[in-house]
Design a protein around this motif. Structure first.
Motif, mmCIF file in Angstrom:
data_model
loop_
_atom_site.group_PDB
_atom_site.id
_atom_site.type_symbol
_atom_site.label_atom_id
_atom_site.label_comp_id
_atom_site.label_asym_id
_atom_site.label_seq_id
_atom_site.Cartn_x
_atom_site.Cartn_y
_atom_site.Cartn_z
ATOM 1 N N HIS A 11 1.019 -1.164 -0.059
ATOM 2 C CA HIS A 11 -0.097 -0.068 -0.048
ATOM 3 C C HIS A 11 0.871 1.389 0.000
ATOM 4 O O HIS A 11 0.303 2.371 -0.802
ATOM 5 C CB HIS A 11 -0.828 0.027 1.185
ATOM 6 N N ARG A 12 1.862 1.085 0.944
ATOM 7 C CA ARG A 12 2.847 2.436 0.783
ATOM 8 C C ARG A 12 3.574 2.610 -0.541
ATOM 9 O O ARG A 12 3.563 3.659 -0.729
ATOM 10 C CB ARG A 12 3.967 2.255 1.937
ATOM 11 N N ASP A 39 1.845 6.448 -6.758
ATOM 12 C CA ASP A 39 0.538 7.525 -7.147
ATOM 13 C C ASP A 39 0.945 9.057 -6.925
ATOM 14 O O ASP A 39 0.835 9.636 -7.642
ATOM 15 C CB ASP A 39 -0.713 7.133 -6.275
ATOM 16 N N ASN A 40 1.541 9.265 -5.775
ATOM 17 C CA ASN A 40 2.201 10.625 -5.346
ATOM 18 C C ASN A 40 2.998 11.095 -6.388
ATOM 19 O O ASN A 40 3.114 12.496 -7.021
ATOM 20 C CB ASN A 40 2.894 10.770 -4.108
ATOM 21 N N GLN A 86 1.059 3.904 -2.728
ATOM 22 C CA GLN A 86 0.808 5.452 -2.744
ATOM 23 C C GLN A 86 2.020 6.310 -3.000
ATOM 24 O O GLN A 86 1.892 7.632 -3.457
ATOM 25 C CB GLN A 86 0.525 5.561 -0.963
#
Length: 194
Positions: free
Chosen positions: A30-31, A37-38, A34
């Protein structure tokens, strides 16, 4: 098209590559997602409008440029983990997409396109184009000169352009020189009219 384009070596951070999926705990995945995505979101915000401008400088209508830019950014997101130089990648992909679109175009339609986030007021496109003095000049250039000038305006060097277009750097420089000469003549003629 290669996702490893060496034209712009400072495009991506030098951090460790993030693997797209498991192994590892779900929280780690998940990290990593993320972070990806960022990273892509920041790239998108910084580059979407210049990419649309690049396509317009190549002769695309504003709504066509916005559609192609959005499609290319979607492709970039899907391939994000494999792209080393995103700015070069999206410009090259957009340029090729525009060529394909022009080559497959049927009779032009005079309908006004639907509003979108990149073109919120499609009815104001002609007004916007009229305010940008360089567009008539760019559109009056021969194809190779206009192409080289559009890449130059997007911040690429003649060597970068030659790499992306598969041409010799000398040819790119010659086309750029001729485009600048044509631009100077165009501006002189325009001043004479006023």
């Amino acid at each position: 098209m290669s996702t490893h384009d060496p034209a712009d070596s400072v495009d991506r951070p030098t951090a460790e590559p993030v693997s797209p999926g498991p192994p590892g705990p779900p929280d780690q995945h998940h990290r990593a997602r993320q972070q990806t995505d960022n990273e892509f979101s920041a790239f998108y915000r910084e580059n979407i409008r210049p990419l649309v401008g690049f396509l317009i400088n190549h002769g695309a209508a504003v709504h066509v440029a916005a559609d192609i830019a959005q499609e290319i950014m979607t492709d970039a997101y899907r391939n994000w983990e494999r792209i080393t130089y995103p700015k070069a990648w999206v410009h090259k992909a957009a340029s090729r997409a525009l060529v394909r679109k022009v080559a497959s175009a049927e009779e032009p339609v005079d309908e006004v396109p639907e509003p979108s986030s990149l073109v919120p007021r499609p009815d104001a496109i002609a007004e916007w184009e009229a305010r940008h003095d360089a567009l008539p000049l760019l559109r009056s250039l021969p194809i190779k000169q206009g192409q080289v000038m559009a890449w130059t305006l997007a911040g690429f060097t003649p060597t970068d352009i030659a790499d992306h277009l598969g041409q010799r750097a000398e040819n790119v420089r010659a086309n750029l020189k001729n485009a600048r000469r044509t631009a100077a003549d165009y501006l002189k003629a325009r001043e004479g009219e006023q």
